[in-house]
Scaffold this motif. Structure first.
Motif: not given
Length: 549
Positions: A1, A347, A356-357, A360-361, A364
């Protein structure tokens, strides 16, 4: 990031702790004050619009072009700074009750460009006008936060039941359906801008021409030559007029990025967004630092018309999504530092239940490269479920633009190579493109979404059943229930959990296939100073100025 995204995350975390008690703001010193190098002529030429905006009445505004112009001409109860922090606007202060289900906004002394005072009734009128079912406003759902807002919009309540009331000229009381501590941040968005009640009631087409347009922001409309240009000039009625150095902004409609670039090089344009950065020159211009690119919490993708066969089938939609090589698109086509998208929420968007962003949580959802074998299998299964032996002819639509064209051509090749499907391409002028998507007159089409405010919800609730922005015509009861749950809670852990679960459902159903997360590519002459570029995608020229060159 990136460091900038880390900074965004920290700032955006603070956004949710908006000022719940009296809120005031310190104004910075006049831009350029005491600067003897100021250019004598403060006329700014901006190449950020490719075509006519769909509408400059807040009731009809629905895109970034409309938003760009409205950001200069209009001001809501609150404003935001470049990092998303909520600041006083027409409301000089506000307070909330204990659970943030009621807000009282206190308006400053402000005037419309025609000299009329800006009153609390102008806000009450504008919001109820947005919700009026007869007006079929695309952004009506953004006012469902108001008590009985959704019910009124659906014809199940009376206008007097809606939770917004002008107590007097300077006091606006807002009652919400549920506790919403971040509501002040929503009032900066153009769907919640005021409208001069007297002007709008006298002329329903007041926002269609420069001669009748009335604004309350830093600039007012000087000229609107349809399909050619919009010209703004300084609004001498603006309460912060001393801060405004630019006397005129010219927004010519630049349909071709190569033409825009040539105009920038020749000095006809002083600045502009990606509209003046040709896609085949983007990488070299960035490498030479002639252009700049900042990460932008926005998503580019594909809307599938879920009411049109064969995209009525989730497996077919997923097949087309899995056949896309996103990594190749950002590296070989867009080349502006974009990131392959593995989900719809982009993002830079914070997850307020963690440090966290958002991205990121969750797991995928999509790989950056294509998965042809899996895609072909899903396509075969989906077509069989729809009673089809072969893939029918489908058309991918996009609005006329060199960059969109190159992306469409790359997608066409990928679907041929990885799915064995021939896809037709169709481009059209921006307003026609929007109309066709809204009416459902398309198979599948490009889409892009910049945040209306800094919260994952701005990317999620647009796909609720019946939303004015739901061009995919998507409907899933479990998804809707989770979004309503997130909207009804004041607990950030519960809100974020519900929205993550909703995105899980959404990415399985795939009404929209994410392609990449944006960067904001732009060029600006060295003599252009103090342009404010917000993380939500807005650009403000209120305190900009030009130096001699």
């Amino acid at each position: 990031m990136s460091k900038s995204l880390i900074k965004w995350l920290g700032i955006c975390m603070a956004l949710m702790l908006v000022l719940l008690t009296a809120c005031t703001g310190n104004e910075s010193s006049d831009a350029g004050k005491g600067n003897s190098n100021l250019a004598k002529e403060q006329v700014l030429n901006v190449g950020s619009m490719s075509s006519e905006p769909p509408g400059l009445d807040p009731l009809k505004a629905q895109d970034s072009a409309s938003g760009l112009v409205l950001s200069q001409m209009m001001e809501g109860l609150a404003t935001t700074d470049t990092e998303g922090k909520v600041l006083p606007g027409i409301a000089e202060k506000w307070e909330a009750n204990e659970d943030s289900s009621e807000f009282t906004f206190h308006l400053r002394d402000a005037k419309w460009s025609n000299g009329d005072p800006v009153t609390a009734m102008d806000f009450e009128y504008a919001w109820k006008r947005m919700l009026d079912p007869k007006n079929a406003a695309i952004y009506a759902y953004q006012l469902y936060y108001l008590k009985n807002g959704e019910k009124y919009n659906q014809g199940k309540a009376k206008v007097d039941d809606v939770g917004v009331k002008a107590v007097d000229d300077k006091t606006l009381k807002v009652t919400l359906e549920k506790p919403t501590p971040y509501f002040p941040s929503l009032t900066a968005f153009y769907a919640l801008l005021p409208v001069n009640k007297k002007v709008a009631e006298k002329d329903k087409n007041w926002a269609g021409e420069a001669s009748t347009y009335v604004s309350n922001g830093a600039f007012k409309m000087k000229e609107w030559k349809h399909n050619s240009k919009i010209v703004l000039e300084k609004n001498d009625q603006y309460y912060k007029k001393k801060k405004v150095k630019i006397t005129q902004i010219n927004f010519p409609f630049v349909a071709d990025s190569k033409t825009g670039y040539q105009q920038f090089e020749s000095g006809e344009l002083d600045e502009g967004n990606g509209n003046i950065v040709p896609s085949d020159l983007t990488k070299s211009l960035l490498d030479k630092k002639e252009a700049k690119a900042d990460p932008n919490p926005a998503s580019y993708g594909i809307d599938f018309n879920t009411k049109e066969k064969p995209f009525t089938n989730a497996k077919v939609r997923r097949a087309f999504a899995l056949a896309i090589d996103r990594k190749s698109i950002v590296e070989n086509v867009t080349q502006g530092g974009q990131e392959p998208a593995d989900g719809w929420v982009p993002w830079g968007m914070p997850d307020f239940s963690s440090d966290k962003e958002w991205v990121k949580n969750h797991d995928q959802y999509l790989k950056p490269t294509a998965e042809p074998s899996k895609a072909k299998k899903l396509l075969k299964e989906g077509l069989k479920e729809e009673g089809l032996d072969n893939m029918p002819t489908v058309t991918f639509s996009y609005n006329t633009d060199d960059g969109h064209k190159k992306i469409a051509e790359a997608l066409q090749q990928m679907w041929k190579k990885n799915l064995g499907v021939d896809v037709k391409l169709a481009n059209m002028e921006w307003k026609v493109f929007l109309e066709k998507k809204k009416s459902g007159d398309y198979d599948f089409a490009r889409t892009g979404w910049l945040p209306d405010y800094i919260d994952p919800m701005t990317f999620m609730d647009m796909y609720m059943t019946g939303s004015g922005q739901n061009d995919a015509k998507y409907s899933n009861k479990k998804f809707d229930k989770l979004i309503k749950k997130a909207k009804s809670s004041n607990d950030q852990d519960q809100r974020m959990k519900a929205m993550h679960q909703a995105e899980d459902i959404m990415m399985e159903d795939m009404p929209v296939a994410p392609l990449y997360w944006y960067t904001r590519v732009y060029m600006e002459k060295d003599y252009v100073k103090n342009v404010k570029r917000s993380i939500d995608g807005n650009v403000y020229y209120t305190e900009a100025y030009l130096t001699e060159h």
